[in-house]
Write a protein that holds these residues in place. Structure first.
Motif, short mmCIF file in Angstrom:
data_model
loop_
_atom_site.label_atom_id
_atom_site.label_comp_id
_atom_site.label_asym_id
_atom_site.label_seq_id
_atom_site.Cartn_x
_atom_site.Cartn_y
_atom_site.Cartn_z
N PRO A 72 -81.90 -3.44 -27.47
CA PRO A 72 -81.48 -3.21 -26.08
C PRO A 72 -81.04 -4.50 -25.38
CG PRO A 72 -83.88 -3.22 -26.25
CD PRO A 72 -83.36 -3.31 -27.65
N ILE A 73 -79.98 -4.40 -24.64
CA ILE A 73 -79.53 -5.48 -23.77
C ILE A 73 -79.31 -4.90 -22.38
CG2 ILE A 73 -78.40 -6.75 -25.65
CD1 ILE A 73 -75.73 -5.67 -24.62
N ALA A 74 -79.27 -5.76 -21.39
CA ALA A 74 -79.04 -5.29 -20.03
C ALA A 74 -77.64 -4.69 -19.93
CB ALA A 74 -79.19 -6.44 -19.04
N LYS A 75 -77.50 -3.63 -19.15
CA LYS A 75 -76.20 -2.99 -18.97
C LYS A 75 -75.22 -4.02 -18.43
CE LYS A 75 -73.94 0.98 -16.80
NZ LYS A 75 -74.10 2.12 -15.86
N SER A 126 -90.24 -9.21 -34.28
CA SER A 126 -89.48 -8.39 -35.22
C SER A 126 -88.04 -8.24 -34.77
CB SER A 126 -90.13 -7.00 -35.34
OG SER A 126 -91.45 -7.11 -35.81
N ALA A 127 -87.83 -8.07 -33.47
CA ALA A 127 -86.47 -7.95 -32.95
C ALA A 127 -85.69 -9.24 -33.16
CB ALA A 127 -86.51 -7.60 -31.46
N VAL A 176 -83.61 -17.13 -29.42
CA VAL A 176 -83.43 -15.78 -28.87
C VAL A 176 -84.21 -15.68 -27.57
CG1 VAL A 176 -83.62 -13.30 -29.29
CG2 VAL A 176 -83.20 -14.86 -31.20
N GLN A 177 -83.55 -15.27 -26.50
CA GLN A 177 -84.19 -15.18 -25.19
C GLN A 177 -84.27 -13.72 -24.76
OE1 GLN A 177 -82.20 -17.74 -22.35
NE2 GLN A 177 -82.06 -19.44 -23.80
N ARG A 237 -85.21 -6.54 -22.85
CA ARG A 237 -83.77 -6.71 -23.01
C ARG A 237 -83.51 -8.09 -23.60
NH1 ARG A 237 -84.42 -2.23 -21.68
NH2 ARG A 237 -83.38 -0.97 -20.09
N VAL A 238 -82.52 -8.19 -24.48
CA VAL A 238 -82.10 -9.49 -24.98
C VAL A 238 -81.17 -10.12 -23.95
CG1 VAL A 238 -80.82 -10.71 -26.78
CG2 VAL A 238 -82.35 -8.83 -27.38
#
Length: 763
Positions: free
Chosen positions: A227-230, A349-350, A366-367, A378-379
């Motif tokens: 998932p990432i922010a829209k 894991s993500a 990775v943030q 969210r990434v």
């Protein structure tokens, strides 16, 4: 489903816990992998990788301190298990290393550190190195590191000129920050790498593009259901306004290929977006309009992957401040303190899944944005290169991230590289810390008139310090004093509108929190409501407040008991801080503390939680211990670093101190570096210590105990032509202190008198 992903992302148990092996004697046929061995002839093409590894991994017995000898598992079974897959080394003879150029906010000493490590790895591998970097103040531009140095701008035209002249067959793009990364993308589009037959080592340009192009990055993560922010990537102002209407305010604007969050910011309405987007589009051809997650937790993972798909998370870090402040401007704690085990492994894991999907070869950051009261995340972004956070992770864990990334770029795998901490196990391990690291940034905004002091998604800090302690309270207060010697610890300051300062973050936000909790009696709940700082951190700060009030209630030096002083010291209180609370002086409190026999203990950074013997040169002092990790039988030369970077005192003094260190080591001298700057260079021993006089005098005393004077038999390496040099002349004569005029140490002018007086008093 989570457990399946988690198991797939973890290294085999044998590798997670480390393999105890002995390093085979070096021969002319073996390629050097350790930092202390001179470069040897490069590989034998007829020898298989498995055969080479079998020479390194011998079946021997190894003993842990205090335990009976244990037999190591059969190394041949380990090699034959298929964990290490045969892979030929990258065949390069000359490598071009791209530096970061002139120092800028968001791109400073951390890339001098990473570039120097890359050059070191190349030299050990017997590969010729060519460096391009116009910054003369850096360590990496010393001719002792690179075979050839070009002080030229980091642009495609100049790089092409160097390629034509030197004819390298490989190039490193991951060690020069955003500048080198952008350069690589430009040159790939121009077809220069293919034209001259130059191979990009480590992470490919395609992966760099995927991580930097916001639209491609979003699509890549959607492919693996991360998932990432829209968000919507746009190229014009009208498209940005339309995207915001579809997503809904508030939104955040992020610029692609930008340094230190340049051009990013938050917008709550169309007018703010119009101004923000217009400014961002002048800095970058593409911007990302993204739904704001302001107030969520911000967490980072440093991940290392090799070309054989071995992947580990070296360090995870958590921001003290909620999402909305650039991680370079935020207080950061490592390892994370407020995550549950489920949250930690979900994000771990993500991170491994992302890095493997993108095809990163080397080091990656990775943030995440993590929902504060749930498992939603969210990434935010992925930096497929060394970053400022990488320097923090490397020093916090003792894991040489940049050096390992360079070795991986040359074709090595994690299971075959030796563990830099144990020297006997492999580099395919995830550190386990028994201490807490706190990073606090430093700003120099007060040097400018009419400057906006607010901090947000675009970085403004010029440097940062790192403090180590056994508790959050201890490391936090130590870090505060390292940022500025005028601070005694967790404290407050006067503000016209305290609630406004708490709601709107500035470079003085922690002072506003201190004022609210120490002097205005704000509760943890109220501070959390205004700042959205996690309550775990606020409760820890409340412990400091409660201890301060206990000392104030005692009110006198005579009323202090041993348990009062020990409790305060374990929470990171300085003698001066205790003196303020009991209406006494620093010297009197110090004398009282020594009467009780309360002294600090010296500990090593142990990244293996005592499972295997650790051999690091990173040291720190703490009152939360009962023994020393080292002895003080050998004498050495103490080199005083310049502390945190600031305007006027930056990487050039790191160059001075490191040059002095290397010269002394060449003379056979043991060197001890005292510095709070996590981006500093190498030494025999590195004391990650507060830059106070008391700490330095105590360290000098413990390093050498050959006479009554606490610092008489050590050398302090101080700057030539400095103001404190003249102030120390009288004290040096009385204290029999030898001053070497070689390195550099810069401190605020007001410290000169304190140094002179205290040295005379101690000696």
């Amino acid at each position: 489903m989570l457990s399946t992903v988690y198991k797939a992302g973890r290294a085999p148990a044998l590798l997670r816990h480390g393999r105890r092996v002995a390093v085979a004697p070096q021969t002319a046929q073996l390629r050097s992998l350790t930092s202390g061995v001179q470069s040897l002839p490069v590989r034998q093409p007829t020898e298989s990788p498995i055969a080479r590894l079998q020479k390194r991994f011998l079946s021997v017995s190894a003993a842990r301190p205090g335990n009976a000898a244990q037999s190591a598992p059969n190394p041949y079974a380990y090699l034959d298990s298929g964990v290490i897959k045969p892979k030929e080394f990258v065949d390069v003879k000359k490598v071009l290393v791209i530096g970061s150029g002139g120092l800028a906010i968001g791109q400073a000493g951390e890339f001098d550190y990473s570039g120097s490590q890359a050059l070191k790895a190349l030299k050990e591998a017997g590969v010729s190195s060519v460096l391009m970097n116009p910054n003369i103040a850096t360590i990496q531009t010393n001719h002792s590191l690179a075979d050839e140095v070009y002080y030229l701008p980091i642009t495609p035209e100049y790089v092409e000129y160097v390629i034509q002249k030197e004819r390298p067959d490989g190039i490193f793009l991951s060690f020069g920050g955003q500048t080198a990364l952008n350069l690589g993308v430009q040159m790939e589009k121009l077809g220069m790498f293919e034209k001259y037959g130059v191979r990009v080592l480590g992470t490919s340009v395609r992966t760099l593009e995927l991580s930097e192009d916001r639209d491609l990055f979003a699509k890549a993560l959607e492919e693996i259901n991360i998932p990432i922010a829209k968000s919507i990537a746009v190229n014009t102002l009208d498209d940005a306004l339309e995207a915001a209407r579809n997503i809904g305010y508030p939104i955040i604007v992020r610029a692609a290929y930008a340094l230190g969050g340049l051009g990013s910011g938050f917008a709550n309405n169309e007018e703010e977006l119009r101004n923000m987007a217009a400014r961002s589009l002048t800095l970058s051809p593409q911007i990302l309009v993204e739904k704001s997650l302001k107030g969520w937790k911000e967490v980072e993972y440093e991940v290392v992957r090799d070309a054989n798909n071995n992947c580990i998370t070296v360090c995870n870090m958590e921001n003290f401040d909620p999402l909305g402040i650039h991680t370079g401007d935020s207080i950061v704690v490592a390892p994370s303190q407020t995550l549950s085990d489920e949250e930690y492994h979900m994000l771990r894991s993500a991170a491994i899944k992302i890095v493997r999907h993108l095809g990163v070869v080397g080091e990656c950051n990775v943030q995440y944005a993590l929902q504060p009261d749930g498992l939603d995340y969210r990434v935010i972004e992925v930096n497929a290169r060394l970053s400022r956070s990488s320097a923090l992770a490397s020093k916090a864990t003792g894991y040489p991230l940049a050096y390992t990334a360079a070795k991986i770029g040359l074709g090595h795998t994690l299971p075959e590289l030796p563990n830099a901490v144990t020297k006997t196990t492999t580099a395919n391990f995830e550190p386990s810390l028994d201490y807490i690291v706190t990073k606090i940034p430093r700003w120099d905004l007060s040097k400018f008139q009419h400057v906006k002091r607010d901090i947000g998604s675009a970085m403004k800090s010029v440097g940062e310090v790192m403090a180590i302690g056994r508790t959050f309270e201890e490391s936090f207060q130590k870090a505060i004093r390292q940022v500025d010697p005028n601070f005694v610890g967790f404290q407050g300051a006067k503000f016209e509108d305290l609630d406004f300062e708490l709601q709107n973050p500035t470079d003085r936000r922690w002072l506003a929190v201190g004022q609210a909790m120490l002097h205005e009696n704000y509760t943890v709940d109220r501070v959390h409501e205004l700042t959205k700082i996690d309550k775990w951190f606020l409760h820890k700060l409340q412990n400091i407040v409660d201890c301060t009030k206990e000392l104030q209630q005692i009110g006198s030096l005579q009323g202090l008991k041993k348990e009062n002083v020990l409790k305060a010291k374990k929470m990171g209180f300085s003698d001066k801080q205790i003196a303020h609370a009991v209406n006494s002086t620093e010297d009197e409190v110090r004398a009282r503390r020594l009467e009780f026999g309360i002294r600090p203990w010296v500990k090593k950074i142990d990244t293996l939680a005592a499972e295997f013997p650790a051999d690091t040169n990173y040291l720190y002092t703490t009152y939360n211990a009962s023994t020393h990790d080292i002895n003080f039988e050998d004498k050495g030369t103490v080199i005083l670093g310049s502390g945190v970077y600031r305007i006027g005192s930056s990487v050039e003094f790191d160059w001075c101190a490191v040059s002095a260190t290397r010269a002394l080591k060449a003379m056979g001298e043991k060197t001890v570096m005292i510095n709070s700057n996590l981006q500093s260079g190498p030494s025999s021993l590195l004391w990650l210590s507060t830059p106070s006089l008391r700490a330095r005098a105590w360290l000098c005393r413990t390093v050498s105990r050959t006479c009554a004077c606490p610092i008489s038999c050590s050398c302090l390496v101080l700057p030539d032509l400095s103001r404190q040099q003249r102030a120390l002349e009288g004290a040096a004569a009385r204290g029999r202190l030898r001053i070497l005029k070689t390195a550099a140490f810069v401190n605020p002018a007001q410290m000169c008198l304190e140094w002179r007086q205290d040295l005379v008093r101690i000696c």
